[in-house]
Design an enzyme around this catalytic site. Structure first.
Site: not given
Ligand code: DGL
Length: 273
Positions: A157, A189-191, A46-47, A77, A14-15
């Site tokens: 984060e 989003c997995t976050h 990453y988004g 991710c 993941d990011s």
């Molecule tokens: N956790 C990631 C996702 O599911 C990316 C979050 C990011 O880095 O912007 O999209």
């Protein structure tokens, strides 16, 4: 002699910390599997990055995991799944699991009023993968509303999972979706499951949150079984962690979230891959 394929670890990337929400579900569902996790916190988020950049990063992450002799790669991710699944899959030469389909299928199953909200990064929202995937699973008319919530990733984060400022931001992001009368909200989003207390409280009791962790773990279990890759060991799985940024921050927040000590975390230079 090389390790038999089924005894090899599962690679997850993941990011940053977000993929731990998938890893946690995986550990619960497949307690005898070893895993190698890479969180690219040094290059997150990453988004907000272009599809090309996310693809380049994802291929590097996958190359690193392949070097660790994994038997499968989970792109934990949504942004990378929506932008780079085909590229990673074509390169890897082993099973690659993405995280959009399981969430979309679950949303289609649980909605009653066919009004579904999807929250994700800008990249995921722009890619339109969720509306397309949900419509594939849901026959007949459906209203799908998307909202990008880029600040959620920084809050996650930073470890600001349950603060008043997090609730304020959640209210601003979610109000337009709630005003549409959604009964289902996909955490695309997995976050975001890291902020699930705040998101649940903001969305209220009538909205069902979809955290795809469990459904993703089920797909992984099924795929391992079908491909004869399941680890038949009876010992608890070993979990190794890598990050492209501070090991201290990763260890601290990772341990708090997984509810078990994150040991053996190492920093790597991902640009080498
Ligand atoms: N956790 C990631 C996702 O599911 C990316 C979050 C990011 O880095 O912007 O999209």
């Amino acid at each position: 002699m090389s390790t038999p394929m089924n005894k090899r670890p599962i690679g997850v990337f993941d990011s940053g910390l977000g993929g731990l929400t998938v890893l946690k579900a995986l550990m619960a569902r497949l307690p005898h599997e070893d895993t190698i996790y890479f969180g690219d916190s040094g290059r997150a988020p990453y988004g907000s990055k272009s599809a090309d950049t996310v693809t380049k990063f994802s291929l590097q992450n996958a190359r690193f995991l392949l070097e660790q002799q994994v038997k499968m790669i989970i792109i934990a991710c949504n942004t990378a799944s929506s932008r780079a699944y085909d590229a990673v899959s074509a390169m890897a030469g082993l099973p690659v699991i993405e995280v959009i389909g399981p969430g979309a299928r679950t949303a289609a199953l649980v909605t009653r009023n066919r009004r579904i909200g999807v929250i994700g990064t800008r990249g995921t929202v722009e890619s339109q993968v969720y509306p397309a995937a949900i419509r594939r699973c849901l026959e007949g008319p459906a209203e799908i509303y998307q909202q990008a919530c880029p600040l959620f990733v920084s809050l996650a984060e930073e470890g600001w999972w349950d603060l008043p400022v997090t609730s304020d931001i959640a209210r601003i992001y979610l109000e337009p979706l709630l005003a549409r009368g959604i009964d289902t909200l996909v955490l695309g989003c997995t976050h975001y499951p890291l902020l699930s207390n705040v998101i649940t409280a903001t969305a209220g009791p009538d909205v069902r949150l979809v955290n795809a962790g469990g459904p993703i773990a089920s797909i992984v279990a099924q795929t391992l079984e079908q491909m004869g890759l399941k680890n038949d060991s009876h010992l608890p799985g070993q979990h190794v962690y890598y990050t492209s940024d501070s090991v201290e921050q990763f260890t601290l927040l990772g341990s708090a979230f997984l509810d078990e000590p994150v040991e053996q975390a190492c920093r790597i230079d991902i640009e080498r891959y």
